[in-house]
Design a protein around this motif. Structure first.
Motif, PDB file in Angstrom:
ATOM      1  N   ASP A  62       0.814  -1.223   0.000  1.00 33.04           N
ATOM      2  CA  ASP A  62       0.000   0.000   0.000  1.00 33.04           C
ATOM      3  C   ASP A  62       0.845   1.269   0.000  1.00 33.04           C
ATOM      4  OD1 ASP A  62      -2.539  -0.965  -0.238  1.00 33.04           O
ATOM      5  OD2 ASP A  62      -2.903  -1.150   1.909  1.00 33.04           O
ATOM      6  N   ARG A  63       1.980   1.242   0.670  1.00 33.04           N
ATOM      7  CA  ARG A  63       2.793   2.456   0.765  1.00 33.04           C
ATOM      8  C   ARG A  63       3.457   2.810  -0.568  1.00 33.04           C
ATOM      9  NH1 ARG A  63       7.248   0.690   5.073  1.00 33.04           N
ATOM     10  NH2 ARG A  63       5.478  -0.537   5.795  1.00 33.04           N
ATOM     11  N   TYR A  64       3.547   1.827  -1.488  1.00 31.81           N
ATOM     12  CA  TYR A  64       4.211   2.068  -2.772  1.00 31.81           C
ATOM     13  C   TYR A  64       3.237   2.184  -3.949  1.00 31.81           C
ATOM     14  CZ  TYR A  64       8.476   0.724  -0.277  1.00 31.81           C
ATOM     15  OH  TYR A  64       9.521   0.658   0.622  1.00 31.81           O
ATOM     16  N   LEU A  65       2.003   1.705  -3.777  1.00 28.78           N
ATOM     17  CA  LEU A  65       1.048   1.755  -4.878  1.00 28.78           C
ATOM     18  C   LEU A  65       0.677   3.187  -5.226  1.00 28.78           C
ATOM     19  CD1 LEU A  65      -1.508  -1.117  -4.101  1.00 28.78           C
ATOM     20  CD2 LEU A  65       0.019  -0.968  -6.081  1.00 28.78           C
ATOM     21  N   ARG A  66       0.514   3.440  -6.495  1.00 28.44           N
ATOM     22  CA  ARG A  66       0.067   4.747  -6.950  1.00 28.44           C
ATOM     23  C   ARG A  66      -1.339   5.004  -6.404  1.00 28.44           C
ATOM     24  NH1 ARG A  66       0.501   4.944 -13.191  1.00 28.44           N
ATOM     25  NH2 ARG A  66      -1.721   4.513 -13.014  1.00 28.44           N
ATOM     26  N   GLU A  67      -1.660   6.245  -6.079  1.00 30.94           N
ATOM     27  CA  GLU A  67      -2.915   6.560  -5.385  1.00 30.94           C
ATOM     28  C   GLU A  67      -4.136   6.114  -6.182  1.00 30.94           C
ATOM     29  OE1 GLU A  67      -5.210  10.347  -3.290  1.00 30.94           O
ATOM     30  OE2 GLU A  67      -3.312  10.647  -4.368  1.00 30.94           O
ATOM     31  N   ASP A  68      -4.145   6.353  -7.503  1.00 31.77           N
ATOM     32  CA  ASP A  68      -5.319   5.985  -8.284  1.00 31.77           C
ATOM     33  C   ASP A  68      -5.490   4.472  -8.348  1.00 31.77           C
ATOM     34  OD1 ASP A  68      -2.925   5.971  -9.892  1.00 31.77           O
ATOM     35  OD2 ASP A  68      -4.203   5.653 -11.649  1.00 31.77           O
ATOM     36  N   VAL A  69      -4.383   3.754  -8.358  1.00 33.78           N
ATOM     37  CA  VAL A  69      -4.460   2.296  -8.372  1.00 33.78           C
ATOM     38  C   VAL A  69      -4.983   1.794  -7.034  1.00 33.78           C
ATOM     39  CG1 VAL A  69      -3.142   0.151  -8.553  1.00 33.78           C
ATOM     40  CG2 VAL A  69      -2.587   2.088 -10.047  1.00 33.78           C
ATOM     41  N   GLU A 106       2.837  -1.677 -15.244  1.00 34.83           N
ATOM     42  CA  GLU A 106       4.235  -1.384 -14.947  1.00 34.83           C
ATOM     43  C   GLU A 106       4.367  -0.665 -13.600  1.00 34.83           C
ATOM     44  OE1 GLU A 106       8.315  -1.625 -15.695  1.00 34.83           O
ATOM     45  OE2 GLU A 106       6.587  -2.562 -16.688  1.00 34.83           O
ATOM     46  N   SER A 107       3.410   0.212 -13.293  1.00 33.46           N
ATOM     47  CA  SER A 107       3.482   0.936 -12.027  1.00 33.46           C
ATOM     48  C   SER A 107       3.299  -0.013 -10.846  1.00 33.46           C
ATOM     49  CB  SER A 107       2.423   2.048 -11.983  1.00 33.46           C
ATOM     50  OG  SER A 107       1.126   1.533 -11.741  1.00 33.46           O
ATOM     51  N   VAL A 108       2.404  -0.991 -10.985  1.00 28.31           N
ATOM     52  CA  VAL A 108       2.199  -1.965  -9.907  1.00 28.31           C
ATOM     53  C   VAL A 108       3.428  -2.853  -9.777  1.00 28.31           C
ATOM     54  CG1 VAL A 108       0.795  -3.890  -9.078  1.00 28.31           C
ATOM     55  CG2 VAL A 108      -0.302  -1.936 -10.187  1.00 28.31           C
ATOM     56  N   ARG A 109       4.032  -3.186 -10.902  1.00 27.86           N
ATOM     57  CA  ARG A 109       5.249  -3.999 -10.841  1.00 27.86           C
ATOM     58  C   ARG A 109       6.350  -3.268 -10.078  1.00 27.86           C
ATOM     59  NH1 ARG A 109       8.038  -8.201 -12.727  1.00 27.86           N
ATOM     60  NH2 ARG A 109      10.264  -7.900 -12.982  1.00 27.86           N
ATOM     61  N   GLU A 110       6.514  -1.980 -10.329  1.00 25.45           N
ATOM     62  CA  GLU A 110       7.535  -1.206  -9.610  1.00 25.45           C
ATOM     63  C   GLU A 110       7.212  -1.125  -8.125  1.00 25.45           C
ATOM     64  OE1 GLU A 110      10.504   0.048 -10.642  1.00 25.45           O
ATOM     65  OE2 GLU A 110      10.061  -1.176 -12.397  1.00 25.45           O
ATOM     66  N   ALA A 111       5.921  -0.961  -7.810  1.00 31.30           N
ATOM     67  CA  ALA A 111       5.507  -0.927  -6.406  1.00 31.30           C
ATOM     68  C   ALA A 111       5.787  -2.256  -5.727  1.00 31.30           C
ATOM     69  CB  ALA A 111       4.021  -0.583  -6.307  1.00 31.30           C
ATOM     70  N   MET A 112       5.494  -3.342  -6.427  1.00 34.67           N
ATOM     71  CA  MET A 112       5.738  -4.660  -5.849  1.00 34.67           C
ATOM     72  C   MET A 112       7.236  -4.933  -5.732  1.00 34.67           C
ATOM     73  SD  MET A 112       3.975  -8.324  -6.829  1.00 34.67           S
ATOM     74  CE  MET A 112       2.365  -7.716  -6.316  1.00 34.67           C
ATOM     75  N   LYS A 113       8.002  -4.448  -6.673  1.00 37.98           N
ATOM     76  CA  LYS A 113       9.460  -4.609  -6.606  1.00 37.98           C
ATOM     77  C   LYS A 113      10.017  -3.938  -5.353  1.00 37.98           C
ATOM     78  CE  LYS A 113      13.608  -3.850  -9.443  1.00 37.98           C
ATOM     79  NZ  LYS A 113      14.108  -3.284 -10.732  1.00 37.98           N
TER      80      LYS A 113
END
Length: 481
Positions: A304-311, A382-389
């Motif tokens: 949650d701390r890395y996910l983009r707000e809209d996602v 791609e944004s979720v992948r970066e957040a998960m990374k």
């Protein structure tokens, strides 16, 4: 439901059957009868081997070897179903048999190894055909032989009354033999298990056919159902993932099943959450080692701390059409309703929404990298992948710290076990009068000094201690007095 497809017979089946009967009769008259044994309707029967022109044979449109790969190009697969004996359909089968199973757009090195083996050593093992000229077994070898410019192929011939159900069953049974075949790929093996189960066979009956344990069959059937559900959940308009997209995830899925079953026994909702979060990481193609860091609290603790707000807001709102109710899975005569972890406001439901989002975005993005398919879906993926990374990096760091926190206690436990073993060996040494007293005494002095050093560091622990630490400190004091 039927566990096989009935493609009918090729248009030249009568002429082919006449040629086959003549070849069998010719070899019999010449005293050159050659047979091999196949399992036909649960009986071992000998089948006659003949040489027949490759141009008279048809590739099997129902072969299990490329069952999953046929979905690569839906238009060509439909053309194959509509006209399995036409040039277009047969060419499609030929291209898939020559291609890499995990990426049918690439040539398969194993096919060319088989081709080279046939060139050098010839065809050692006969294929198998129906009386209508359809290859039951040996499709890949037939393609390789034709590539080599060979005119004929050695084949056994099934009885005249063989049906498409027999063709399917015999092919599966023959795959178990070791010869010039390539093993079934992971997904096609799962599909074979599923087909046999749908035909009425139990896991206990399937297991010996593939020389595996019953628990292996049950595990792989669970994986197959999960993958079929993932394909259904990925549908977004005309887009969806395919079973073959998970071809290289065998070890990840096996570990997932083991972890899921262990956790489900004590906490079903946590098991559902863990399964969904690990499936999300799998969809994003993270490694097996990365997946091990994903637990049932992965999103609240890290992601949650890395996910983009809209996602993140999109996940909080959910998608009732996709996350509630049952999911009908192709190949199963039933609708699968998500378990307790997939309903309501549970952690399992939250995890499922994340997986659904990634599945549909990957389908819309063409299952490929940023810049292909729908740009918006690819960019969000791609944004979720970066957040998960980033989340996995933090989870790995925490796991290492946790391991270090336990290291001291684990070493003491190991030392205690060693001392218990020492006590046992001391008794034996004394009984045999084989004890080296001097060496034993020196070792005890070393142990005493080591405990003193440990006590000195333990005395600096500021939090409240228990009886173990108090004993250590008191023992060190008595030793020094």
């Amino acid at each position: 439901m039927a566990s096989y497809e009935d493609f009918g017979k090729p248009p030249a089946s009568k002429e082919t059957s006449r040629i086959i009967e003549e070849r069998i009769a010719e070899r019999s008259k010449q005293g050159l009868r050659e047979t091999f044994t196949v399992n036909f309707r649960d009986k071992q029967i000998p089948v006659e081997i003949i040489d027949i022109e490759l141009d008279s044979l048809y590739l099997n449109p129902g072969t299990h070897r490329i069952r999953a790969q046929r979905d690569l190009k839906p238009d060509k697969d439909q053309e194959l179903r509509d006209n399995p004996w036409g040039a277009a359909g047969q060419d499609y089968l030929r291209s898939l048999l020559m291609a890499t199973p995990s990426d049918p757009n690439k040539s398969d090195p194993e096919f060319y190894e088989l081709k080279e083996n046939l060139r050098q050593e010839g065809q050692n093992d006969a294929g198998l055909i129906t009386r209508w000229g359809v290859l039951v077994d040996g499709n890949t070898r037939a393609v390789a032989l034709k590539e080599l410019g060979k005119q004929t192929m050695r084949v056994g011939v099934l009885p005249a009354d063989a049906t498409w159900q027999d063709v399917s069953a015999v092919e599966l049974n023959l795959q178990m033999r070791l010869d010039q075949r390539r093993d079934y790929t992971y997904i096609n093996r799962l599909l074979a298990y599923g087909e046999l189960q749908e035909s009425g066979k139990t896991a206990e009956e399937i297991a010996p056919m593939f020389r595996v344990q019953k628990k292996t069959v049950n595990r792989d059937l669970w994986v197959l159902n999960q993958l079929r559900e993932l394909v259904e959940r990925s549908r977004a308009g005309q887009h969806s993932l395919r079973l073959m997209d998970f071809e290289e995830d065998q070890e990840k899925l096996r570990e997932l099943h083991r972890k899921y079953e262990d956790l489900r026994a004590t906490d079903p909702d946590a098991a559902e959450a863990l399964k969904e979060y690990r499936l999300s990481a799998l969809v994003l193609k993270f490694s097996k080692t990365d997946l091990r860091l994903v637990e049932d609290d992965f999103q609240s603790r890290y992601l949650d701390r890395y996910l983009r707000e809209d996602v993140r807001k999109g996940l909080e709102q959910g998608d009732d059409a996709k996350t509630d109710g049952s999911v009908r899975i192709p190949g199963l005569n039933a609708a699968v309703t998500p378990g307790s972890g997939a309903q309501g406001g549970s952690v399992g439901a939250q995890a499922r929404r994340l997986t659904d989002t990634l599945l549909r975005d990957k389908a819309r993005a063409g299952g490929a990298a940023l810049g292909e398919g729908e740009p918006e879906a690819a960019e969000r993926l791609e944004s979720v992948r970066e957040a998960m990374k980033s989340s996995l990096k933090l989870a790995g760091s925490n796991a290492r710290v946790k391991k270090q926190e336990k290291a001291t206690a684990e070493r003491i436990s190991t030392a205690a076990e060693e001392i218990r073993q020492c006590s046992h060996e001391l008794v034996q040494s004394r009984a045999k009068q084989a004890l080296d007293v001097e060496a034993f005494d020196d070792a005890l002095v070393y142990l005493r000094d080591s405990l003193h050093e440990l006590a000195r560091h333990a005395s600096k622990i500021r939090s409240e201690t228990g009886g173990g630490v108090e004993w250590l400190l008191n023992a060190a004091k008595r030793s020094n007095s």
